[in-house]
Design a protein around this motif. Structure first.
Motif, PDB file in Angstrom:
ATOM      1  N   LEU A 115      41.762 -92.514-161.842  1.00 48.57           N
ATOM      2  CA  LEU A 115      41.612 -91.117-161.423  1.00 48.57           C
ATOM      3  C   LEU A 115      42.879 -90.615-160.733  1.00 48.57           C
ATOM      4  CD1 LEU A 115      39.757 -88.608-160.947  1.00 48.57           C
ATOM      5  CD2 LEU A 115      39.093 -89.684-158.790  1.00 48.57           C
ATOM      6  N   LEU A 116      43.394 -91.394-159.801  1.00 45.63           N
ATOM      7  CA  LEU A 116      44.587 -90.994-159.061  1.00 45.63           C
ATOM      8  C   LEU A 116      45.826 -90.984-159.957  1.00 45.63           C
ATOM      9  CD1 LEU A 116      44.095 -92.873-155.674  1.00 45.63           C
ATOM     10  CD2 LEU A 116      43.845 -90.439-156.108  1.00 45.63           C
ATOM     11  N   PHE A 117      45.903 -91.928-160.881  1.00 44.17           N
ATOM     12  CA  PHE A 117      47.048 -91.962-161.791  1.00 44.17           C
ATOM     13  C   PHE A 117      47.094 -90.693-162.640  1.00 44.17           C
ATOM     14  CE2 PHE A 117      48.916 -93.031-165.937  1.00 44.17           C
ATOM     15  CZ  PHE A 117      50.158 -93.491-165.528  1.00 44.17           C
ATOM     16  N   ALA A 118      45.939 -90.292-163.181  1.00 41.62           N
ATOM     17  CA  ALA A 118      45.884 -89.072-163.988  1.00 41.62           C
ATOM     18  C   ALA A 118      46.238 -87.844-163.152  1.00 41.62           C
ATOM     19  CB  ALA A 118      44.491 -88.908-164.600  1.00 41.62           C
ATOM     20  N   ASP A 119      45.706 -87.771-161.929  1.00 43.44           N
ATOM     21  CA  ASP A 119      46.004 -86.629-161.058  1.00 43.44           C
ATOM     22  C   ASP A 119      47.482 -86.572-160.697  1.00 43.44           C
ATOM     23  OD1 ASP A 119      43.441 -85.716-161.071  1.00 43.44           O
ATOM     24  OD2 ASP A 119      42.880 -86.563-159.134  1.00 43.44           O
ATOM     25  N   THR A 120      48.094 -87.728-160.474  1.00 43.14           N
ATOM     26  CA  THR A 120      49.510 -87.771-160.099  1.00 43.14           C
ATOM     27  C   THR A 120      50.397 -87.319-161.259  1.00 43.14           C
ATOM     28  OG1 THR A 120      49.061 -89.607-158.578  1.00 43.14           O
ATOM     29  CG2 THR A 120      51.352 -89.243-159.214  1.00 43.14           C
ATOM     30  N   VAL A 132      28.320 -89.833-154.297  1.00 43.02           N
ATOM     31  CA  VAL A 132      28.077 -89.018-155.489  1.00 43.02           C
ATOM     32  C   VAL A 132      28.301 -87.539-155.166  1.00 43.02           C
ATOM     33  CG1 VAL A 132      26.352 -88.309-157.184  1.00 43.02           C
ATOM     34  CG2 VAL A 132      26.499 -90.696-156.490  1.00 43.02           C
ATOM     35  N   LEU A 133      27.868 -87.123-153.970  1.00 44.35           N
ATOM     36  CA  LEU A 133      28.107 -85.738-153.560  1.00 44.35           C
ATOM     37  C   LEU A 133      29.600 -85.451-153.475  1.00 44.35           C
ATOM     38  CD1 LEU A 133      26.911 -83.058-152.603  1.00 44.35           C
ATOM     39  CD2 LEU A 133      26.913 -83.956-150.271  1.00 44.35           C
ATOM     40  N   MET A 134      30.373 -86.420-153.012  1.00 45.57           N
ATOM     41  CA  MET A 134      31.820 -86.267-152.954  1.00 45.57           C
ATOM     42  C   MET A 134      32.403 -86.140-154.369  1.00 45.57           C
ATOM     43  SD  MET A 134      34.613 -88.871-151.291  1.00 45.57           S
ATOM     44  CE  MET A 134      34.180 -90.144-152.465  1.00 45.57           C
ATOM     45  N   SER A 193      41.922 -85.950-153.757  1.00 49.18           N
ATOM     46  CA  SER A 193      41.224 -87.182-154.130  1.00 49.18           C
ATOM     47  C   SER A 193      41.753 -88.369-153.342  1.00 49.18           C
ATOM     48  CB  SER A 193      41.387 -87.447-155.633  1.00 49.18           C
ATOM     49  OG  SER A 193      40.704 -86.491-156.394  1.00 49.18           O
ATOM     50  N   ALA A 194      43.079 -88.452-153.236  1.00 48.79           N
ATOM     51  CA  ALA A 194      43.683 -89.552-152.474  1.00 48.79           C
ATOM     52  C   ALA A 194      43.304 -89.463-151.001  1.00 48.79           C
ATOM     53  CB  ALA A 194      45.200 -89.523-152.633  1.00 48.79           C
ATOM     54  N   LEU A 195      43.350 -88.248-150.442  1.00 49.45           N
ATOM     55  CA  LEU A 195      43.030 -88.082-149.022  1.00 49.45           C
ATOM     56  C   LEU A 195      41.560 -88.365-148.750  1.00 49.45           C
ATOM     57  CD1 LEU A 195      45.068 -84.884-148.075  1.00 49.45           C
ATOM     58  CD2 LEU A 195      45.551 -87.253-147.457  1.00 49.45           C
ATOM     59  N   ILE A 196      40.676 -87.846-149.628  1.00 44.30           N
ATOM     60  CA  ILE A 196      39.234 -88.036-149.422  1.00 44.30           C
ATOM     61  C   ILE A 196      38.879 -89.515-149.440  1.00 44.30           C
ATOM     62  CG2 ILE A 196      36.971 -87.684-150.475  1.00 44.30           C
ATOM     63  CD1 ILE A 196      37.939 -84.924-151.368  1.00 44.30           C
ATOM     64  N   TYR A 197      39.334 -90.210-150.475  1.00 44.71           N
ATOM     65  CA  TYR A 197      39.016 -91.627-150.581  1.00 44.71           C
ATOM     66  C   TYR A 197      39.760 -92.452-149.545  1.00 44.71           C
ATOM     67  CZ  TYR A 197      36.071 -91.962-154.711  1.00 44.71           C
ATOM     68  OH  TYR A 197      35.018 -91.905-155.578  1.00 44.71           O
ATOM     69  N   GLN A 213      36.242 -97.289-145.866  1.00 45.29           N
ATOM     70  CA  GLN A 213      36.592 -98.193-144.770  1.00 45.29           C
ATOM     71  C   GLN A 213      37.456 -99.360-145.232  1.00 45.29           C
ATOM     72  OE1 GLN A 213      35.867 -97.525-141.617  1.00 45.29           O
ATOM     73  NE2 GLN A 213      34.805 -95.646-142.224  1.00 45.29           N
ATOM     74  N   THR A 214      37.411 -99.665-146.519  1.00 41.89           N
ATOM     75  CA  THR A 214      38.217-100.760-147.043  1.00 41.89           C
ATOM     76  C   THR A 214      39.655-100.316-147.298  1.00 41.89           C
ATOM     77  OG1 THR A 214      36.230-101.637-148.117  1.00 41.89           O
ATOM     78  CG2 THR A 214      38.354-102.506-148.850  1.00 41.89           C
ATOM     79  N   ILE A 215      39.819 -99.112-147.833  1.00 44.97           N
ATOM     80  CA  ILE A 215      41.153 -98.628-148.185  1.00 44.97           C
ATOM     81  C   ILE A 215      41.905 -98.093-146.976  1.00 44.97           C
ATOM     82  CG2 ILE A 215      42.415 -96.928-149.569  1.00 44.97           C
ATOM     83  CD1 ILE A 215      40.220 -97.026-151.604  1.00 44.97           C
TER      84      ILE A 215
END
Length: 313
Positions: free
Chosen positions: A56-61, A226-228, A277-281, A286-288
């Motif tokens: 997802l992030l690769f495509a957005d970038t 899912v809401l996110m 997307s990067a900021l939200i995730y 908590q892992t990232i």
């Protein structure tokens, strides 16, 4: 135009280019750091939802890079040839349509985690995730091939030159009526089907959360995830309404005002959604989060933050 007017126009172009390029570079740095983070630890490389997030992030970038490149070319008044413009736009279409499909897969993964917790590990495997990603990329590639075929119906051989007489933009790519109809039909079908799928998974997760046999904490976390994804889909849709909204505004304001509004729309409808997307995730997961903050701070360990990732189910 007088020298003063020419100088003011040039200064305005430089200002607009700077105001869009600076935040774009900042967001590219954040997205790039996030991509590096997702490949820096085995736990990220071997967890299915992080594999999907990486795609997802690769495509957005890539989409952000292409959008900014086309924007700078237009601000510099550079006219491309049709083949070059088509290649750039097909890459942009390809990456733009990966996002909603990946969001659908991520929502389904969370739904399986809640509804079938004991079978989640056997259903959502690395192999199955790779197959899902390949299918998504194949669908987007097929769409690009169809678009190119429809474009080839345009009589390019009747043109005196392949040099474009306008800027390389979405409107310039509507070379045939059939292409325009296909673009609208595919876009509406993709976004409506993706939206209905994510909404359906959200409803299923809510129903599962009320079940006595379901882990309440896990179900609540999955519901929020899912809401996110639904919010992220809305951000993806925002880029599709950019051109129709700009066309509607063009009928109400003067050209000079329209150019300023166009820059505003570009930042809020094109640039911002590709970075959120990067900021939200990155900030929510908590892992990232600790690893991302560690990398964003040039690998300087922050006080009270452990960089050892802990994967939550």
């Amino acid at each position: 135009m007088s020298n003063t007017t020419v100088g003011l126009v040039f200064l305005e172009r430089v200002l607009y280019t700077t105001l869009t390029t600076v935040p774009c570079c900042i967001f590219l740095f954040i997205n790039g750091t996030m991509l590096y983070t997702l490949r820096s630890k085995p736990v990220f490389r071997e967890t299915c939802r992080y594999i999907l997030l990486y795609n997802l992030l690769f495509a957005d970038t890539v989409q952000l890079v292409l959008s900014q490149l086309l924007y700078i070319l237009s601000m510099c008044r550079i006219f491309l040839t049709y083949p070059v413009c088509i290649v750039l736009f097909m890459l942009a279409y390809f990456t733009n349509e990966i996002s909603p499909l990946i969001l659908v897969v991520m929502s389904l993964e969370r739904c399986v985690a809640v509804c079938y917790p004991l079978r989640h590990a056997s259903i959502i495997t690395i192999r199955n995730t790779a197959v899902a990603v390949i299918v998504v990329w194949a669908i987007c590639l097929l769409n690009v091939v169809i678009r190119v075929i429809l474009m080839l119906e345009f009589p390019f051989e009747e043109l005196e030159t392949l040099q474009m007489k306008t800027f390389c933009n979405t409107v310039a790519m509507f070379l045939t009526p059939l292409y325009y109809d296909y673009d609208r039909a595919y876009t509406y079908f993709l976004l409506i089907s993706a939206g209905l799928t994510i909404i359906s998974t959200y409803i299923v997760v809510i129903i599962a959360a009320r079940s006595a046999s379901t882990d309440k904490a896990s179900a609540l976390k999955a519901r929020n995830t899912v809401l996110m994804h639904l919010v992220q889909l809305g951000l993806s849709i925002s880029s599709t309404i950019h051109n129709p909204l700009l066309f509607a505004v063009s009928k109400l304001v003067l050209l000079g005002v329209l150019l300023r509004i166009q820059n505003f729309f570009y930042v809020f409808f094109i640039i911002l959604p590709r970075c959120l997307s990067a900021l939200i995730y990155g900030l929510r997961d908590q892992t990232i989060r600790p690893v991302l903050l560690y990398n964003l701070c040039c690998r300087r360990k922050l006080s009270g933050i452990s960089v050892k990732p802990k994967v939550s189910p």
